[in-house]
Scaffold this motif. Structure first.
Motif, PDB file in Angstrom:
ATOM      1  N   PHE A   1       1.369   6.146  -2.532  1.00  0.00           N
ATOM      2  CA  PHE A   1       1.940   6.658  -3.778  1.00  0.00           C
ATOM      3  C   PHE A   1       3.192   5.836  -4.079  1.00  0.00           C
ATOM      4  N   GLY A   2       3.534   5.737  -5.369  1.00  0.00           N
ATOM      5  CA  GLY A   2       4.686   4.934  -5.768  1.00  0.00           C
ATOM      6  C   GLY A   2       4.970   5.056  -7.242  1.00  0.00           C
ATOM      7  N   SER A   3       5.842   4.186  -7.727  1.00  0.00           N
ATOM      8  CA  SER A   3       6.236   4.251  -9.139  1.00  0.00           C
ATOM      9  C   SER A   3       6.587   2.854  -9.648  1.00  0.00           C
ATOM     10  N   VAL A   4       6.529   2.703 -10.966  1.00  0.00           N
ATOM     11  CA  VAL A   4       6.888   1.458 -11.661  1.00  0.00           C
ATOM     12  C   VAL A   4       7.829   1.827 -12.804  1.00  0.00           C
ATOM     13  N   SER A   5       8.857   0.998 -13.036  1.00  0.00           N
ATOM     14  CA  SER A   5       9.777   1.241 -14.145  1.00  0.00           C
ATOM     15  C   SER A   5      10.301  -0.080 -14.676  1.00  0.00           C
TER      16      SER A   5
ATOM     17  N   TRP B   1       4.964  -0.801 -22.349  1.00  0.00           N
ATOM     18  CA  TRP B   1       3.904  -0.710 -21.354  1.00  0.00           C
ATOM     19  C   TRP B   1       2.614  -1.323 -21.896  1.00  0.00           C
ATOM     20  N   PRO B   2       1.770  -1.865 -20.998  1.00  0.00           N
ATOM     21  CA  PRO B   2       0.418  -2.260 -21.441  1.00  0.00           C
ATOM     22  C   PRO B   2      -0.364  -1.030 -21.887  1.00  0.00           C
ATOM     23  N   THR B   3      -1.472  -1.265 -22.552  1.00  0.00           N
ATOM     24  CA  THR B   3      -2.284  -0.142 -23.016  1.00  0.00           C
ATOM     25  C   THR B   3      -2.767   0.696 -21.835  1.00  0.00           C
ATOM     26  N   ARG B   4      -3.215   0.030 -20.792  1.00  0.00           N
ATOM     27  CA  ARG B   4      -3.656   0.732 -19.579  1.00  0.00           C
ATOM     28  C   ARG B   4      -3.002   0.057 -18.373  1.00  0.00           C
ATOM     29  N   PRO B   5      -1.784   0.402 -18.058  1.00  0.00           N
ATOM     30  CA  PRO B   5      -1.099  -0.253 -16.944  1.00  0.00           C
ATOM     31  C   PRO B   5      -1.756   0.057 -15.610  1.00  0.00           C
ATOM     32  N   THR B   6      -1.791  -0.939 -14.731  1.00  0.00           N
ATOM     33  CA  THR B   6      -2.408  -0.761 -13.423  1.00  0.00           C
ATOM     34  C   THR B   6      -1.563  -1.386 -12.328  1.00  0.00           C
ATOM     35  N   VAL B   7      -1.825  -0.926 -11.108  1.00  0.00           N
ATOM     36  CA  VAL B   7      -1.226  -1.481  -9.903  1.00  0.00           C
ATOM     37  C   VAL B   7      -2.361  -1.842  -8.958  1.00  0.00           C
ATOM     38  N   THR B   8      -2.317  -3.001  -8.369  1.00  0.00           N
ATOM     39  CA  THR B   8      -3.330  -3.431  -7.402  1.00  0.00           C
ATOM     40  C   THR B   8      -2.746  -3.418  -6.007  1.00  0.00           C
TER      41      THR B   8
ATOM     42  N   LEU C   1      -5.248   0.720  -9.063  1.00  0.00           N
ATOM     43  CA  LEU C   1      -4.919   2.098  -9.413  1.00  0.00           C
ATOM     44  C   LEU C   1      -4.316   2.158 -10.801  1.00  0.00           C
ATOM     45  N   PRO C   2      -4.616   3.186 -11.558  1.00  0.00           N
ATOM     46  CA  PRO C   2      -3.957   3.359 -12.871  1.00  0.00           C
ATOM     47  C   PRO C   2      -2.534   3.887 -12.700  1.00  0.00           C
ATOM     48  N   VAL C   3      -1.651   3.464 -13.594  1.00  0.00           N
ATOM     49  CA  VAL C   3      -0.295   4.017 -13.658  1.00  0.00           C
ATOM     50  C   VAL C   3      -0.294   5.090 -14.744  1.00  0.00           C
ATOM     51  N   LYS C   4       0.094   6.279 -14.373  1.00  0.00           N
ATOM     52  CA  LYS C   4       0.080   7.381 -15.325  1.00  0.00           C
ATOM     53  C   LYS C   4       1.348   7.339 -16.186  1.00  0.00           C
ATOM     54  N   ILE C   5       1.167   7.185 -17.485  1.00  0.00           N
ATOM     55  CA  ILE C   5       2.310   7.126 -18.406  1.00  0.00           C
ATOM     56  C   ILE C   5       2.610   8.538 -18.903  1.00  0.00           C
ATOM     57  N   ARG C   6       3.768   9.027 -18.519  1.00  0.00           N
ATOM     58  CA  ARG C   6       4.187  10.360 -18.959  1.00  0.00           C
ATOM     59  C   ARG C   6       5.385  10.304 -19.903  1.00  0.00           C
ATOM     60  N   TYR C   7       6.300   9.364 -19.658  1.00  0.00           N
ATOM     61  CA  TYR C   7       7.535   9.316 -20.438  1.00  0.00           C
ATOM     62  C   TYR C   7       7.526   8.186 -21.486  1.00  0.00           C
TER      63      TYR C   7
ATOM     64  N   LEU D   1      12.658   5.222 -16.897  1.00  0.00           N
ATOM     65  CA  LEU D   1      11.980   6.417 -16.394  1.00  0.00           C
ATOM     66  C   LEU D   1      10.725   5.975 -15.648  1.00  0.00           C
ATOM     67  N   PRO D   2      10.659   6.149 -14.315  1.00  0.00           N
ATOM     68  CA  PRO D   2       9.525   5.663 -13.528  1.00  0.00           C
ATOM     69  C   PRO D   2       8.224   6.374 -13.892  1.00  0.00           C
ATOM     70  N   GLU D   3       7.144   5.585 -13.890  1.00  0.00           N
ATOM     71  CA  GLU D   3       5.793   6.118 -14.056  1.00  0.00           C
ATOM     72  C   GLU D   3       5.073   5.940 -12.711  1.00  0.00           C
ATOM     73  N   THR D   4       4.213   6.888 -12.331  1.00  0.00           N
ATOM     74  CA  THR D   4       3.718   6.962 -10.958  1.00  0.00           C
ATOM     75  C   THR D   4       2.262   6.522 -10.820  1.00  0.00           C
ATOM     76  N   PHE D   5       1.903   6.228  -9.585  1.00  0.00           N
ATOM     77  CA  PHE D   5       0.520   5.961  -9.184  1.00  0.00           C
ATOM     78  C   PHE D   5       0.318   6.538  -7.791  1.00  0.00           C
TER      79      PHE D   5
END
Length: 559
Positions: free
Chosen positions: A367-371, A379-386, A403-409, A414-418
């Motif tokens: 688990f982690g986050s991107v900001s 953000w990209p339309t469908r951000p991902t983490v490999t 893995l998809p990055v879930k965009i909430r904010y 503001l970090p978005e998580t995976f």
């Protein structure tokens, strides 16, 4: 005869007062329309001539001027006079300007009084001029020349030449070279100083700093000519030749990561009468274009070398999706300006964090986050983490899962998580999470994290005796091992679990944890109750460095 007298002995104080108060016209007493003096002086650069301006209702028939040293006390005799006047300007003799030569023994400044008489017989005597006569040496430069008159890229140096002449008003027709006279030369954006030689000649040279030049020169004060009148030459207008230029660029687009630098190389040339030649020492600038297409941001700048080549280092500090490469700058004297389109795109920095844990069943929990921080990014339309793994954490990275990055904010800072749990293909590797960016957001990766667990097994498992009488003890033998590289070694600190499945049943039940001695040998004993299959596996208390082992079994017949 009507007559009015103005004392010729008017004091210098009165003259000074008239200079401050302005013209003080003199006219005939009790005679409207008689002669009126407006002024008398030597015009600039012509001190050997006196110019008298006057008017009357009747034509003026006689003008006489008298000269007195400016600082002479009242009552002193005059230094000279003149009445050889001819009309210089005006419609008729009733109004205008008259001039006459002046012959005085000494140079200096003189106050002037004038006697006037018109055709009606009206006279004015001793009218004091509000102006003084500057009877001085005049220093001129009559022949200022500039060569070439049209400077160009191949002929940039302009040579300025001239002669300095000094004319004494006492000898008006015999100008002499002003040897040693300093000369000030104005070149538009700079000044030069030259000194006249024995023949009065001087020379200086300069390189124009702008396309249009107003060239002029003037003598400077010199002790050899005290009080001289220095005459500035008329301005000469020079225009340079601005030649076309061209330049190459190794790229017309840069995609940079924030806080990095890109490079553009090329060569600039200028068109001359001899063909295209390298353009040395000219600026190459990258301008970002603001609203309306106007250049309002310098994103990089350099200068060509002596061969016309350049290396432009472009910083990512200022993104310029619409930009221009510009060779030269406006106002240069010998070259035009030319442009080429350019694009500078900046991918802004992202921050990625990851926590990962390798379970004892070979599953990896991540688990982690991107900001990001810059509000210009998106953000990209469908951000991902490999998730990637490598044997040494330095090279040979392989993709494991995306893995998809879930965009909430959807906002900066503001970090978005995976998150994901999955079975890994390896149990000893370095892992990292890599954010897959877009043109606005740079890719980023976490630091490699070493995750490993040793494979385990139980060899030689057997339950004895077999067969066994009911209520008799059953002992268990076997060895618990772990794999270190390619070698299986005893595992002395493990606790394998013992299971039993009665005959006819499909389900194992946990019985107890067996012990292990320092050689990895199983230690334990159970009471025989019924026929069935005994099984042992290292799967309950594996710790954080070992994987579960598979179950091994042995059937025991109880009688």
């Amino acid at each position: 005869m009507r007559r009015s007298t103005f004392l010729a002995a008017a004091t210098a104080t009165a003259l000074s007062a008239s200079l401050f108060a302005g013209p003080f016209p003199a006219q005939a007493d009790s005679a409207d329309g008689g002669p009126v003096l407006s002024g008398a002086d030597g015009w600039y650069s012509q001190p050997g001539m006196l110019f008298v301006t006057a008017h009357s209702d009747s034509p003026l028939t006689r003008i006489t001027a008298h000269f007195y040293p400016l600082d002479a006390p009242a009552g002193d005799p005059e230094s000279g006079s003149t009445e050889d006047f001819t009309q210089y300007s005006g419609q008729d003799a009733r109004s205008g300007t008259w001039r006459a030569p002046v012959h005085l023994a000494d140079l200096g400044d003189y106050r002037v009084t004038v006697d006037l008489q018109d055709a009606s017989g009206a006279t004015v005597t001793g009218a004091l001029s509000p102006y003084a006569l500057e009877y001085r040496t005049v220093v001129t430069i009559p022949d200022l020349t500039a060569t070439p008159s049209v400077p160009s890229y191949l002929h940039q140096v302009v040579s300025v030449n001239g002669t300095v002449l000094a004319e004494d008003p006492r000898q008006p027709d015999a100008p002499a070279p002003a040897a040693g006279m300093p000369v000030d030369i104005e070149t538009g954006r700079g000044r030069l100083t030259a000194t006249a030689a024995a023949d009065g000649r001087f020379r200086a040279a300069f390189v124009p700093a702008q396309p249009s030049i107003e060239l002029s020169a003037s003598p400077l004060a010199a002790s050899a000519y005290p009080g001289a009148i220095d005459v500035v030459t008329p301005k000469q207008h020079l225009h340079t030749t601005q030649a076309p230029i061209r330049f190459s660029a190794s790229t017309h687009a840069l995609d940079l990561r924030q806080d990095t630098t890109g490079t553009v190389t090329g060569r600039a040339e200028i068109q001359t009468a001899s063909g295209w030649q390298p353009l040395a020492h000219t600026t190459i600038t990258l301008f970002g274009l603001g609203s309306g297409g106007l250049a309002d941001l310098v994103a990089g700048q350099t200068t060509t070398d002596s061969h016309g080549s350049y290396t432009l280092r472009v910083s990512s500090a200022n993104a310029a999706p619409a930009a221009q490469l510009v060779a030269g700058s406006s106002g240069l004297p010998f070259q035009q300006v030319t442009t080429q389109p350019f694009s500078l795109h900046v991918a802004h920095i992202t921050q990625i964090e990851m926590s990962a844990f390798l379970n004892d069943d070979s599953s990896l929990k991540v688990f982690g986050s991107v900001s990001y921080e810059d509000p210009r990014a998106h953000w990209p339309t469908r951000p991902t983490v490999t998730l990637q793994y490598s044997k040494d954490g330095k090279s040979g990275w392989k993709d494991a899962v995306t893995l998809p990055v879930k965009i909430r904010y959807n906002k900066p800072q503001l970090p978005e998580t995976f998150a994901r749990t999955f079975t890994t293909p390896v149990n000893n590797a370095y892992w990292r999470a890599r954010f897959n960016g877009n043109p606005d957001l740079a890719t980023s990766a976490t630091k490699p994290e070493h995750l490993y667990r040793y494979a385990t097994r139980i060899t030689g498992f057997r339950a004895s005796p077999d067969p066994v009488r009911k209520s008799r003890p059953i002992t268990f033998a076997g060895t618990l091992q772990y794999k270190d590289g390619t070698t299986w070694k005893p595992l002395s600190n493990g606790s394998p679990a013992l299971y039993f499945r009665p005959r006819g049943s499909t389900t194992y039940r946990f019985v107890s944890d067996l012990g292990v001695d320092r050689h990895g040998h199983l230690v334990g004993m159970e009471t025989a109750e019924q026929d069935g299959t005994w099984a042992v596996a290292f799967d309950r208390q594996t710790g954080d460095r070992y994987l579960r082992s598979t179950r091994v079994t042995d059937y025991v017949d109880v009688r």
